[in-house]
Every structure is written in structure tokens, then in C-alpha cells.
Design a protein around this motif. Structure first.
Motif, PDB file in Angstrom:
ATOM      1  N   ILE A 267      42.942  66.641  44.456  1.00 26.74           N
ATOM      2  CA  ILE A 267      42.452  65.522  45.122  1.00 26.74           C
ATOM      3  C   ILE A 267      43.596  64.331  44.665  1.00 26.74           C
ATOM      4  O   ILE A 267      43.980  64.431  43.606  1.00 26.74           O
ATOM      5  N   LYS A 268      43.958  63.577  45.463  1.00 26.45           N
ATOM      6  CA  LYS A 268      44.988  62.651  45.251  1.00 26.45           C
ATOM      7  C   LYS A 268      44.652  61.063  45.464  1.00 26.45           C
ATOM      8  O   LYS A 268      43.988  60.923  46.569  1.00 26.45           O
ATOM      9  N   ALA A 269      45.146  60.088  44.782  1.00 28.53           N
ATOM     10  CA  ALA A 269      44.930  58.828  45.172  1.00 28.53           C
ATOM     11  C   ALA A 269      45.870  58.386  46.224  1.00 28.53           C
ATOM     12  O   ALA A 269      47.053  58.736  45.781  1.00 28.53           O
ATOM     13  N   SER A 270      45.438  57.513  46.976  1.00 28.27           N
ATOM     14  CA  SER A 270      46.379  57.142  47.990  1.00 28.27           C
ATOM     15  C   SER A 270      47.374  56.240  47.379  1.00 28.27           C
ATOM     16  O   SER A 270      48.450  56.075  48.048  1.00 28.27           O
ATOM     17  N   ALA A 271      47.071  55.616  46.444  1.00 27.45           N
ATOM     18  CA  ALA A 271      48.109  54.499  45.700  1.00 27.45           C
ATOM     19  C   ALA A 271      48.551  55.202  44.564  1.00 27.45           C
ATOM     20  O   ALA A 271      48.989  54.272  43.676  1.00 27.45           O
ATOM     21  N   GLY A 272      48.570  56.245  44.459  1.00 24.91           N
ATOM     22  CA  GLY A 272      48.711  57.068  42.941  1.00 24.91           C
ATOM     23  C   GLY A 272      50.258  57.222  42.686  1.00 24.91           C
ATOM     24  O   GLY A 272      51.309  56.568  43.406  1.00 24.91           O
TER      25      GLY A 272
ATOM     26  N   GLU B 195      35.107  62.453  41.424  1.00 21.40           N
ATOM     27  CA  GLU B 195      34.687  61.222  40.731  1.00 21.40           C
ATOM     28  C   GLU B 195      35.582  60.890  39.681  1.00 21.40           C
ATOM     29  O   GLU B 195      35.566  59.597  39.559  1.00 21.40           O
ATOM     30  N   THR B 196      35.964  61.765  38.968  1.00 17.98           N
ATOM     31  CA  THR B 196      36.785  61.382  37.657  1.00 17.98           C
ATOM     32  C   THR B 196      38.409  60.839  38.199  1.00 17.98           C
ATOM     33  O   THR B 196      38.500  59.780  37.854  1.00 17.98           O
ATOM     34  N   ALA B 197      38.843  61.463  39.231  1.00 16.61           N
ATOM     35  CA  ALA B 197      39.905  61.225  39.930  1.00 16.61           C
ATOM     36  C   ALA B 197      39.849  59.566  40.472  1.00 16.61           C
ATOM     37  O   ALA B 197      40.781  58.851  40.420  1.00 16.61           O
ATOM     38  N   ARG B 198      38.646  59.419  41.106  1.00 10.81           N
ATOM     39  CA  ARG B 198      38.622  58.163  41.987  1.00 10.81           C
ATOM     40  C   ARG B 198      38.542  57.066  41.134  1.00 10.81           C
ATOM     41  O   ARG B 198      39.000  56.019  41.135  1.00 10.81           O
ATOM     42  N   SER B 199      37.612  57.310  39.737  1.00  8.65           N
ATOM     43  CA  SER B 199      37.399  56.245  38.657  1.00  8.65           C
ATOM     44  C   SER B 199      38.900  56.055  38.161  1.00  8.65           C
ATOM     45  O   SER B 199      39.190  54.854  38.107  1.00  8.65           O
ATOM     46  N   GLU B 200      39.701  57.043  37.945  1.00  7.00           N
ATOM     47  CA  GLU B 200      41.166  56.913  37.339  1.00  7.00           C
ATOM     48  C   GLU B 200      41.774  55.989  38.243  1.00  7.00           C
ATOM     49  O   GLU B 200      42.814  55.090  37.511  1.00  7.00           O
ATOM     50  N   ALA B 201      41.837  56.243  39.456  1.00  7.61           N
ATOM     51  CA  ALA B 201      42.614  55.610  40.319  1.00  7.61           C
ATOM     52  C   ALA B 201      42.170  54.090  40.389  1.00  7.61           C
ATOM     53  O   ALA B 201      42.980  53.116  40.700  1.00  7.61           O
ATOM     54  N   GLU B 202      41.011  53.926  40.468  1.00  4.03           N
ATOM     55  CA  GLU B 202      40.460  52.590  40.526  1.00  4.03           C
ATOM     56  C   GLU B 202      40.997  51.814  39.220  1.00  4.03           C
ATOM     57  O   GLU B 202      41.490  50.691  39.469  1.00  4.03           O
ATOM     58  N   VAL B 203      40.796  52.313  38.201  1.00  3.29           N
ATOM     59  CA  VAL B 203      41.524  51.603  36.643  1.00  3.29           C
ATOM     60  C   VAL B 203      42.839  51.450  36.987  1.00  3.29           C
ATOM     61  O   VAL B 203      43.479  50.390  36.616  1.00  3.29           O
ATOM     62  N   ALA B 204      43.684  52.467  37.367  1.00  2.00           N
ATOM     63  CA  ALA B 204      45.103  52.350  37.449  1.00  2.00           C
ATOM     64  C   ALA B 204      45.788  51.829  38.548  1.00  2.00           C
ATOM     65  O   ALA B 204      46.588  50.661  38.084  1.00  2.00           O
ATOM     66  N   PHE B 205      45.138  51.655  39.777  1.00  3.28           N
ATOM     67  CA  PHE B 205      45.797  50.913  40.633  1.00  3.28           C
ATOM     68  C   PHE B 205      45.051  50.086  41.391  1.00  3.28           C
ATOM     69  O   PHE B 205      45.415  49.301  42.145  1.00  3.28           O
ATOM     70  N   GLY B 206      43.592  49.660  40.797  1.00  5.05           N
ATOM     71  CA  GLY B 206      42.859  48.737  41.728  1.00  5.05           C
ATOM     72  C   GLY B 206      42.508  49.394  43.183  1.00  5.05           C
ATOM     73  O   GLY B 206      42.147  48.538  44.139  1.00  5.05           O
ATOM     74  N   ASP B 207      42.504  50.757  43.322  1.00  7.59           N
ATOM     75  CA  ASP B 207      42.494  51.068  44.514  1.00  7.59           C
ATOM     76  C   ASP B 207      41.805  52.779  44.562  1.00  7.59           C
ATOM     77  O   ASP B 207      42.626  53.373  43.978  1.00  7.59           O
TER      78      ASP B 207
END
Length: 447
Positions: free
Chosen positions: A157-162, A182-194
Motif C-alpha cells: 500500500i503506497k501513498a501517491s505523494a509519498g 487505514e494506518t498508511a492513509r492517515s500517515e500520508a495525510e499527516v506527512a504530505f497533506g494528501d
């Protein structure tokens, strides 16, 4: 040729850029946060401008203040280094609108390659091998799970803006998927705003191989060999070497040509890196493109004799590359160890503080890229890198022996470091034999 460049960064990369400029007769402007007032880059630049308080968002990520400093000092260009604003298309666009040369690719290229799901689509269209996975971002958890089952576990599972290993989870079984997503998505939101996510097949026992490329304004794009970046801890690179111990001339040519094809697909200009995963069967897949200079660029410089920072500046000045693909030769072997202020025995906990004593290694084939000095206080605000220890040898055996000797000479007192941990890696049997992949540290050191 550019006459004055502002370096929108700090630490060893700011020092590295300033040194290249000095050799080219180009004036330099350093920017610094309040906590970095005594940092080395502020002392060796021709001018230095404070751009805000210690927090990155108020200083090194403060676009308006950096642009103002550029205009105030009359600098014609900005070199972003790596990290901070180096892959920020909004900042590159802002530079363009203010008639300031951004030393890097066009904003559109940064956008296209910075969004991993978009980059993947571009690579598929260009005929560059990609890891099996979703062709774009997934809509939600339900769609993500459907796609994962379609691809087949294990998946990533990877963040598009990661970037930097954040927003990534490996899932081996369906039962683990919901929580990991859900954990990866939350982490991506905090780290990249996306929180846009995509799914791809997890390649087991892969090597992380990246190709350095350079492109100019005239459509010329070349590759400068590969770097093996498989020695990682939690997706963070620890040690890199060039060339890869498992590379053949035939495979290098195939992967290098794929890297050029990838760069041409986005009309790439300046320095960049195409990252691949290479499986144990010799299959390689595009992973991502870094649209900036890399931390590990020195090992490519050592084996090719090409100064990548000077090439970046020449390209930004509108000059054509002075060499063709057939002129580039990979000779000898280079290894880079990232020396960090951290304690490996305490979960690699950062160790900010004053460097009370410093003795750096030297001798034939040894290079240290660092902004540290005796009495320097490593702030707790930024990453913990003290410097990069780089060695060059006529072959891999000599490079390993030289790195072993250089690490043994390196003394830093006042803060904890990972020097001993790097020494353990360089003396590890699997590493010496070149039999390692991205799981090396977890397997050999249980970390």
C-alpha cells in the motif's frame, strides 16, 4: 552562465552546492533558520540571510521568505538541494513567475513524477516495465481491497505523494489489509497533506537499483550508471555503492536505456534518478523518479569522474551536455556510508547535541561530505545526518577495505553515532559477498 545562486537548503548538501559554485566562480547566498546561525553553510557562502525560526515550515519551507531573500540579494537562481522544497512544483512555479531560475526540472515534470500513481501511468504508456498494480489511485478501502485481491498478496500500500518511506505498508495476508490501509492513509495525510493511495505487487527479495540521469534543454538525456541502494532500514537508505555488485554490462545497458526512456517520456531536464526494483530473476520494474539531486550522488561522481552539481548548474544556465552516452565510463568502485547522530542500540534514536571532539578520516580515495565541525551543535529540529563518508577503490574489494579503514579512523564525541553499526555492515559476510537485498538489515541484524 549564472553569476549568483541562492541555496535553499542547509547541512552538507548546502555546503556541497556552495563548493561547486566557488569552483565555477559563481557567488553564493546561504539561507538559514535562527537555530542554524552558526552552521557551516552560512560561514562559507558569500552572503547569508536569515529566513525564519527553527521550524522548517517557518524557514526552509517558507517559500515567500526564500523568494524575498533571492530578490533582495540579486541572485539569479535557486538550488534547492534535496528534501525541503526540492520536489515542490508550487515553489518551482513561483520561481518561474518571479524570473528566478529553479535549478531542477520544470514544475509540470515535478508534478507528473512526484505523484506516484500518475508517474506509473506515464511509464506504462512509455513502455517502461512497472510493478503490477493499480493503474491509478484507489477510491476507498473497498476498492483498495478488491484491487489487492486482484493483484494477489503480498502487496504494498503506497501513498501517491509519498517519499522517505512514509505512507507505505507491506501486507502479506488479506486479514491484515484493512488496518494497514487505514494506518498508511492517515500517515500520508499527516506527512504530505494528501491521502491518495495506490496498490502494487510486493516484489520479494528485491534489490533497489537506481540510475542517475542528466538531461539538457536540447533533448539530450544520458544515464551515468547505477547505484545499489538495497542496504536500508525501514525504507531509509543506510549505505549505497556503485556499481551494483550483481550488475552485468548487458543488464546495465537495458536498465540504463529504460531510465532514459522514462526521462524522455516527461521531457526531463537537469539531474534526476530513476529508481527500479530488481528481482532475483533479473526482472526490473520502475518504482519512482526523484526529480532532484540524490543524497548518494557522490558515488556516481567517483566512478564516472563527472561533477553532478556543476552539470546541474550548466544545464540551468542553458548549456548543452558536453558528453554523449558513449563517453560515460564506469571505472572502479565507490561506497557511501551515511553517518548519523543516532543510537542504533536504542532504536536509532536521534542524538542531537554538541560535537565535542571530531577527527575525520583521510587518505587516498576517501571523501567526506559534511557540514559538521568540532564545537558544532547538531540541532534537534532537522534530520540527524552528520555527513556522508565516501570511498573509492580500483575494485569492490579495495573499496570495502578502504571503507573499513576510514570508519575505523572516524571519531566523533559528544553525540551518539551509527559509525560502529556501519562498521558491522561493511564487515558482514553477506555484504562482502554482495549477496544482499532490501531485507538485509532486518535479516542480518534483526532490526
Amino acid at each position: 552562465m549564472l553569476k549568483k545562486i541562492l541555496i535553499a537548503n542547509r547541512g552538507e548538501i548546502a555546503v556541497r552546492v556552495i563548493r561547486a559554485c566557488q569552483e565555477m566562480g559563481i557567488a553564493t547566498v546561504a539561507v538559514y533558520s535562527e537555530i542554524d546561525r552558526e552552521a557551516m553553510h552560512t560561514q562559507i557562502a558569500d552572503e547569508a540571510v536569515c529566513i525564519g525560526p527553527a521550524k522548517s515550515k517557518d524557514s526552509y519551507l517558507n517559500m515567500q521568505n526564500i523568494i524575498s531573500a533571492t530578490v533582495l540579494t540579486g541572485a539569479q537562481a535557486i538550488h534547492p538541494g534535496f528534501g525541503f522544497l526540492s520536489e515542490n512544483s508550487k515553489f518551482a512555479k513561483m520561481c518561474e513567475e518571479c524570473n528566478i531560475k529553479f535549478i531542477g526540472p520544470d514544475p509540470e515534470t515535478i508534478d507528473n513524477m512526484g505523484n506516484k500513481s500518475k508517474a506509473r501511468e506515464i511509464m506504462i504508456k512509455a513502455g517502461v516495465p512497472v510493478i503490477p498494480g493499480t493503474e491509478g489511485a484507489v477510491k476507498d478501502l473497498e476498492d483498495a481491497l478488491f484491487q489487492a485481491k486482484k493483484i494477489g498478496f503480498p502487496v504494498m500500500i503506497k501513498a501517491s505523494a509519498g517519499g522517505g518511506g512514509r505512507g507505505i505498508r507491506i501486507v502479506k495476508e488479506e486479514s491484515e489489509f484493512k488496518k494497514a490501509f487505514e494506518t498508511a492513509r492517515s500517515e500520508a495525510e499527516v506527512a504530505f497533506g494528501d491521502d491518495t493511495m495506490y496498490i502494487e505487487k510486493f516484489v520479494e527479495e528485491p534489490k533497489h537499483i537506481e540510475f542517475q540521469i542528466l538531461g539538457d534543454d536540447f533533448g539530450n538525456i544520458v544515464y551515468l550508471g547505477e547505484r545499489d541502494c538495497s542496504i536500508q532500514r525501514r525504507n531509509q537508505k543506510v549505505l549505497e555503492e556503485a556499481p551494483s555488485p550483481i550488475m552485468t554490462e548487458e543488464l546495465r545497458k537495458k536498465m540504463g536505456e529504460a531510465a532514459v526512456k522514462a526521462a524522455k517520456a516527461v521531457n526531463y531536464k537537469n539531474a534526476g534518478t530513476i529508481e527500479f526494483l530488481l528481482d532475483k530473476h533479473g526482472n526490473y520494474y520502475f518504482m519512482e523518479m526523484n526529480t532532484r539531486i540524490q543524497v548518494e550522488h557522490p558515488i556516481t561522481e567517483m566512478v564516472t569522474g563527472i561533477d553532478l552539481l556543476k552539470e546541474q548548474i550548466n544545464i540551468a544556465s542553458g548549456e548543452e551536455l558536453t558528453f554523449k552516452q558513449e563517453d560515460i565510463k564506469v571505472t572502479g568502485h565507490a561506497i557511501e556510508c551515511r553517518i548519523n547522530a543516532e543510537n542504533p542500540d536504542r532504536g536509532f534514536m536521534p542524538s542531537p547535541g554538541e560535537i565535542k571532539y571530531l577527527y575525520t578520516p583521510g587518505g587516498l580515495g576517501v571523501r567526506l561530505d559534511s557540514a559538521a565541525y568540532q564545537g558544532y551543535v547538531i540541532p534537534p529540529t532537522y534530520d540527524s545526518m552528520i555527513g556522508k563518508l565516501i570511498v573509492y577503490g580500483r575494485d569492490r574489494k579495495e573499496a570495502i577495505s578502504r571503507m573499513r579503514r576510514a570508519l575505523g579512523e572516524f571519531i566523533i564525541e559528544g553525540v551518539d553515532t551509527n559509525i560502529d553499526f556501519q562498521y558491522r555492515i561493511i564487515n558482514n559476510k553477506a555484504f562482502i559477498e554482495g549477496k544482499y537485498n532490501t531485507g538485509f538489515i532486518s535479516k542480518e541484524f534483526n532490526l
